[in-house]
Scaffold this active site. Structure first.
Site, PDB file in Angstrom:
ATOM      1  N   ASP A 262      42.401  40.767  39.669  1.00  0.00           N
ATOM      2  CA  ASP A 262      41.235  39.896  39.557  1.00  0.00           C
ATOM      3  C   ASP A 262      41.498  38.973  38.359  1.00  0.00           C
ATOM      4  O   ASP A 262      42.432  39.203  37.578  1.00  0.00           O
ATOM      5  CB  ASP A 262      39.990  40.765  39.344  1.00  0.00           C
ATOM      6  CG  ASP A 262      38.779  39.953  38.938  1.00  0.00           C
ATOM      7  OD1 ASP A 262      38.488  38.945  39.608  1.00  0.00           O
ATOM      8  OD2 ASP A 262      38.128  40.311  37.932  1.00  0.00           O
TER       9      ASP A 262
ATOM     10  N   ASP B   3      38.568  36.828  36.248  1.00  0.00           N
ATOM     11  CA  ASP B   3      37.525  36.866  35.220  1.00  0.00           C
ATOM     12  C   ASP B   3      37.285  38.279  34.709  1.00  0.00           C
ATOM     13  O   ASP B   3      37.050  39.203  35.502  1.00  0.00           O
ATOM     14  CB  ASP B   3      36.208  36.312  35.778  1.00  0.00           C
ATOM     15  CG  ASP B   3      36.280  34.814  36.035  1.00  0.00           C
ATOM     16  OD1 ASP B   3      36.801  34.094  35.170  1.00  0.00           O
ATOM     17  OD2 ASP B   3      35.811  34.368  37.100  1.00  0.00           O
TER      18      ASP B   3
END
Length: 259
Positions: free
Chosen positions: A23, A25
Site C-alpha cells: 500500500d 499512504d
C-alpha cells in the site's frame, strides 16, 4: 516475437520466487497524501462547504472536487509535486526498499496497490529513487489537463460491499496473482502484503497459510485481522506479522527467503 525479447529478461520476470504488494499512504509514506495536498490550499485548509460534500464510500469523488478547488486557487503541478516529495517515509521503509533492491533478481516481484493516484505516488517514488523497484502500480489515474488541473478518475468499479466504490484491492490482487500465475505456469512460493488501512484487510483475506500479511501495528488493518481471529478463528489464513518499523519486515523476509 520472442526473439525480440531477451530470454534472460523474460526468465527474470517469469521466475520470481516471491510476490510482494505494498500500500502507499501510511505504509510507504508516513502520512496520507490526500491530506498532505491540502497544505497547498490558501491557509493550508479547505473551506467548510467543500469538506461537507464528502460522502462515505465516495472519497474518490470528493478528492476530485478538492483538486478542482485547488486549481481554482492557483495551485500548480509544481506546488503539488513539491508537497508530495516532502512526505517522510515510514520508519524503516527506505531500508526495506534497499533490501529488496539488493536481493538477487529472481527473488521479488514488487507491486504497489493504492487508493491515492498516479501523480502523488510517482512524484514521491521518483524523488526517493524507488520507482524502478515496482513492477506494476495499481492506483487511481491522476493526470493534469490543459488548464493545469489535476484530474482524478476512479480505478475501476466492483461489487465488494467492504470497499469504496472506486477500488477493491482484493479484486486487483486476486486478478493479478491469477494472471501472473497463468503466465508463469506456476504459483509464487509466497505472497506478501504490506498495508495499514481497512481497505488493505480486504485483499489480505485471500492470502493462504504460506503467505504473510504485514499490517502496520495498531492501525485498522491490524485491528481487523485481530478481530477476525477472535470472532471467526481460521477465516484469516495468512501468517500475520505486525510492524512498527519496516526493518522488522526485512528481518522476517530474510528468514523466509533463506528457507
Amino acid at each position: 516475437i520472442m526473439s525480440l525479447f531477451p530470454v534472460h529478461l523474460y526468465t527474470c520476470i517469469s521466475q520470481k520466487r516471491f510476490l510482494i504488494f505494498f500500500d502507499f499512504d501510511e505504509t510507504i509514506v508516513d502520512e496520507t497524501s490526500d491530506d498532505m495536498v491540502v497544505q497547498t490550499a490558501p491557509g493550508q485548509h479547505l473551506p467548510g462547504w467543500l469538506k461537507d460534500t464528502y460522502q462515505p464510500g465516495r472519497y474518490n469523488e470528493y478528492m476530485q472536487r478538492v483538486l478542482a478547488y485547488l486549481a481554482e486557487q492557483g495551485v500548480t503541478e509544481s506546488d503539488i509535486r513539491t508537497i508530495m516529495e516532502k512526505i517522510p517515509a515510514t520508519p524503516g521503509m527506505l531500508t526495506l526498499f534497499q533490501y529488496l533492491r539488493t536481493r538477487p533478481p529472481q527473488d521479488f516481484e514488487v507491486v504497489l496497490v493504492s487508493d491515492a493516484n498516479t501523480f502523488f505516488i510517482e512524484s514521491w517514488l521518483r524523488r526517493n529513487g524507488a520507482r524502478q523497484l515496482f513492477h506494476r502500480i495499481f492506483t487511481n489515474p491522476g493526470t493534469f489537463n490543459k488548464d493545469g488541473r489535476l484530474v482524478l478518475r476512479p480505478f475501476h468499479s466492483h461489487n465488494c460491499q467492504r470497499c469504496p466504490e472506486n477500488m477493491c484491492k482484493q479484486v486487483i490482487v486476486r486478478d493479478y496473482v491469477a494472471r501472473r500465475t497463468q503466465e508463469r505456469g506456476r504459483p509464487y512460493q509466497r505472497v506478501f502484503y504490506l498495508g495499514d488501512g481497512a481497505n488493505d484487510f480486504c485483499p489480505a483475506l485471500i492470502l493462504g497459510p504460506r503467505d504473510v500479511a504485514f499490517p502496520r501495528r495498531d492501525f485498522p488493518m491490524h485491528r481487523l485481522i485481530t478481530e477476525t481471529h477472535e470472532a471467526m478463528p481460521g477465516d484469516f489464513k495468512a501468517v500475520t506479522v505486525p510492524w512498527v518499523s519496516a526493518e522488522e519486515v526485512v528481518q522476517r523476509l530474510r528468514k523466509l527467503v533463506a528457507e
